[in-house]
Design an enzyme around this catalytic site. Sequence first.
Site, PDB file in Angstrom:
ATOM      1  N   GLY A   1       0.832  -1.196   0.000  1.00 13.28           N
ATOM      2  CA  GLY A   1       0.000   0.000   0.000  1.00 13.28           C
ATOM      3  C   GLY A   1       0.863   1.241   0.000  1.00 13.28           C
TER       4      GLY A   1
ATOM      5  CD  GLU B   1       3.086   3.971   5.201  1.00 12.90           C
ATOM      6  OE1 GLU B   1       4.271   4.014   5.594  1.00 12.90           O
ATOM      7  OE2 GLU B   1       2.446   2.892   5.142  1.00 12.90           O
TER       8      GLU B   1
END
Length: 183
Positions: free
Chosen positions: A82, A117
């Site tokens: 991802g 992230e």
Amino acid sequence: TPPIATYLVTMAAGPFVARHAEHDGVPLGLYVRASLAEALDREADELFEVTTAALDHYHRLFGIRYPFGKYDQVFAPEFSWGAMEFPGCVLIRDELMFRSAVTDAERERRAVLIAHEMAHMWFGNLVTMRWWDDLWLNESFADYLGWRVVAEATRWRGAWTTYSVVRKTWAYAADQRPSSHPV
């Protein structure tokens, strides 16, 4: 002995198209392959909105400003995960640069990925605990923060409901595996 200087470099090469912004003194960049320039033009405002909301929220949560010189997000073709963070740069599957109409749930999930992230910029890149002997704690904490920040700082205030329906059952199943262990 003088301290050893450490330099981190992240590089993505290709004929990328870029959009730039700045928020609270942090230069921001979005990069896509040239064939996705039109999609980037449509998506850039939302991507910058989520990014800046998450940045501000992490500043408040951690009490430490963003620790790297810039924050780039590169939508990489054929990227198998991802996303993957590196100090100052996140590589993201370019399937998440939406080319057509998508559901709000897909937009929410992308926002959670962006916040996840970004969490690694502090917890994983700025500091890494000595006692970590596996990746699961780093990822679990970033997952928690991704959902929390999206629920508290973006338009997806119901993100915890999505988490409960989608991720929590997955976590219960993972917790029953023999590889699971307490902190």
